[in-house]
Design an enzyme around this catalytic site. Structure first.
Site: not given
Ligand code: IMP
Ligand code: MG
Length: 175
Positions: A97-98, A101, A150, A163
């Site tokens: 995963e990237d 959050d 962010f 990206r």
């Molecule tokens: P989570 O379900 O809140 O953990 O969401 C994770 C997803 O939110 C990641 O896979 C990203 O696609 C997006 N995301 C969360 N933080 C960032 C950020 O700082 N930059 C870009 N995308 C983010």
């Molecule tokens: Mg993602």
């Protein structure tokens, strides 16, 4: 004011860390084969670079998920818009995963994938924002822990842009 990108983690530092992660995974999975699952689209650059540095046999599959939210935070309601092509049955799986959050997306996804009977299931993320976590999930491999900002680049987007940046940056100048 025009958008500008402030470098948070340089290309050199990202590449060096991915090399370390590749080495660590290769040691942990010695004698085995790893099945990497890329979470599209953000995980794609990271997975390719990581896979190149893993020395045990690697297979790969791709999954595209979107979680409905208000734009800046995810809701936890996750839609699988492209599912895996292959079964996970009996495989040593690592989700790539990237960024993690709130943890809501992966909390849901780990549960879905666990039910497909992999031999093992681990989680590897390039970036981790621990301050934002609302779901308790175990992350096995983390590239960098970053503050609550962010970020873009290395697969991460802001409105589908940035990206392709080869480093991790913070967008500035956004209203
Ligand atoms: P989570 O379900 O809140 O953990 O969401 C994770 C997803 O939110 C990641 O896979 C990203 O696609 C997006 N995301 C969360 N933080 C960032 C950020 O700082 N930059 C870009 N995308 C983010
Ligand atoms: Mg993602």
């Amino acid at each position: 004011m025009a958008e500008t990108i402030k470098v948070l983690v340089s290309e050199k530092d990202v590449d060096a860390r991915i090399e370390e992660l590749g080495r660590q995974i290769s040691e942990d999975y010695a004698g085995k084969q790893v099945h990497l699952i890329c979470i599209l689209k953000g995980g794609v650059f990271f997975m390719c670079e990581l896979a190149k540095r893993i020395t045990v046999p690697v297979s790969m599959d791709f999954m595209c998920v979107s979680s409905y939210g208000d734009g800046t935070s995810s809701s936890g309601i996750v839609k699988i818009s492209k599912d895996l092509d292959e079964t996970l049955e009996g495989k040593d799986v690592i989700i790539v995963e990237d960024i993690i959050d709130s943890g809501r997306t992966l909390y849901y996804l780990m549960d879905v994938l666990e039910k497909r009977n992999p031999k093992s299931l681990k989680l590897c993320t390039l970036l981790d924002k621990p301050e934002r976590r609302v779901k308790d999930i175990t992350v096995d491999y983390i590239g960098f822990q970053i503050p609550d900002e962010f970020v873009v680049g290395y697969g991460l987007d802001y409105a589908q842009k940035y990206r392709n940046l080869p480093y991790i940056g913070v967008v500035e100048g956004v209203e």
